[in-house]
Design a protein around this motif. Structure first.
Motif, short mmCIF file in Angstrom:
data_model
loop_
_atom_site.label_atom_id
_atom_site.label_comp_id
_atom_site.label_asym_id
_atom_site.label_seq_id
_atom_site.Cartn_x
_atom_site.Cartn_y
_atom_site.Cartn_z
N GLY A 1 -5.37 0.47 -4.29
CA GLY A 1 -6.02 1.61 -3.66
C GLY A 1 -6.93 1.09 -2.55
O GLY A 1 -7.16 -0.11 -2.43
N TYR B 1 0.85 -1.20 0.00
CA TYR B 1 0.00 0.00 0.00
C TYR B 1 0.88 1.24 0.00
O TYR B 1 2.00 1.24 0.55
CB TYR B 1 -0.95 -0.03 1.22
CG TYR B 1 -1.85 1.17 1.29
CD1 TYR B 1 -2.73 1.45 0.25
CD2 TYR B 1 -1.79 2.06 2.36
CE1 TYR B 1 -3.54 2.57 0.28
CE2 TYR B 1 -2.59 3.17 2.42
CZ TYR B 1 -3.47 3.43 1.37
OH TYR B 1 -4.25 4.55 1.40
N ASP C 1 -4.67 1.55 -8.48
CA ASP C 1 -5.21 2.54 -7.53
C ASP C 1 -5.88 3.72 -8.23
O ASP C 1 -5.91 4.82 -7.67
CB ASP C 1 -4.08 3.03 -6.61
CG ASP C 1 -3.03 3.85 -7.36
OD1 ASP C 1 -3.02 3.82 -8.61
OD2 ASP C 1 -2.22 4.53 -6.70
N HIS D 1 0.85 -0.30 -9.28
CA HIS D 1 -0.21 0.39 -8.54
C HIS D 1 -1.55 0.19 -9.24
O HIS D 1 -1.71 0.59 -10.40
CB HIS D 1 0.10 1.88 -8.44
CG HIS D 1 1.31 2.19 -7.61
ND1 HIS D 1 2.59 2.13 -8.12
CD2 HIS D 1 1.42 2.52 -6.30
CE1 HIS D 1 3.45 2.43 -7.13
NE2 HIS D 1 2.76 2.65 -6.02
#
Ligand code: KAL
Length: 257
Positions: free
Chosen positions: A192, A148, A250, A248
């Motif tokens: 995300g 994260y 996200d 990522h």
């Protein structure tokens, strides 16, 4: 090139319930034809995991308890998996833990044992598991972990888990370097915010999602299916040139200043 995962077996560690990112990953791999081996931390999660797996239209899934704080348990689990399936082609490590009381207020107040516990379960476990799983990846493999943004920059309340994710990210890269010569790739997905059991009890989760809706390039939070599809890519030959990478998933939020 092989897009299908038929004839391949993947270990998924860390399904807690139907909202789990690990379950989104399981569904994506299953839909691509993979056989799945599930591990869960303790008997509390056995029934939920078995019930979820029963919704998949195949009945050759396997289930093992694996406490990742215990080296003997890890070795025994992979010994059992080896005896049952022989070869595995990948593993999804979807495991993290920090004491609830250290996920609010200031990082400054983190305790010595809370710091050690978060790092043991959330970062060291990847190294311990990779070591045990490597022997089963005789046809090459793909190891995936979940990280994260809070490991790359300060995110309010994430605190010791952010420091553990920074350690996890580095652990992933060092493992990628060690295991590349065996044809084993190691990568991370930085998802995300998704409302999972991890996010439970987070008071301002709505505010976190609102920020994504207003500012992320794609203007919407991601879901476990989107993470699952990226995991499928990382588990498949399509990603054969990628290792030591953080992808990522996200909505592009991480590019913002
Ligand atoms: C800034 C964000 C808000 C949330 C803050 C911290 C989240 C930390 C994740 C960490 C894994 C949560 C826990 O360890 C919870 C634990 O203390 C209590 N829960 C449990 O014991 C349950 C029963 C079990 C199943 O949970 C675990 N983990 O074993 C971060 C948000 C925006 C993004 C998130 C949620 C990131 C993430 O890492 O999950």
């Amino acid at each position: 090139m092989n897009f299908s995962l038929e004839g391949r077996t993947y270990v998924v560690m860390g399904v807690a319930n139907k909202r789990s990112i690990a379950w989104g990953i399981s569904q994506a791999l299953h839909n691509a034809g993979a056989r799945l081996v599930f591990t869960y931390a303790n008997e509390r999660f056995e029934k939920p995991v078995r019930d979820l797996a029963a919704t998949l239209d195949r009945d050759d899934s396997l289930f093992y308890e694996c406490d990742v704080t215990d080296d003997d348990a890890i070795n025994q689990t992979f010994e059992n998996i080896k005896n049952e399936v022989g070869v595995i082609h990948g593993l999804a490590h979807c495991i993290a833990f920090a004491k609830r009381e250290e996920l609010k207020g200031e990082f400054l107040n983190t305790s010595r044992d809370g710091f050690a516990l978060a790092h043991d379960i959330s970062a060291f476990s990847l190294a311990a598991i990779a070591r045990a799983a490597k022997d089963l990846m005789t046809e090459g493999g793909s190891i995936l972990t979940l990280t994260y943004l809070g490991g790359e920059r300060v995110v309010e309340n994430y605190n010791v888990m952010g420091v553990a994710k920074a350690s996890l990210d580095a652990t992933m890269r060092y493992l990628a370097n060690d295991l590349g010569k065996y044809g084993v790739r190691v990568n991370a997905i930085s998802a995300g915010p998704i409302r999972t059991v991890s996010a439970k009890g987070v008071g301002d989760f709505n505010a976190i999602l609102k920020e994504i809706e207003e500012r992320a390039p794609l203007r919407k939070p991601v879901n476990k299916e989107e993470v699952g599809d990226a995991a499928y890519f990382l588990m498949s030959d399509l990603s054969r040139g990628i290792t030591g990478e953080i992808i990522h998933v996200d909505s592009g939020y991480n590019i913002l200043g």
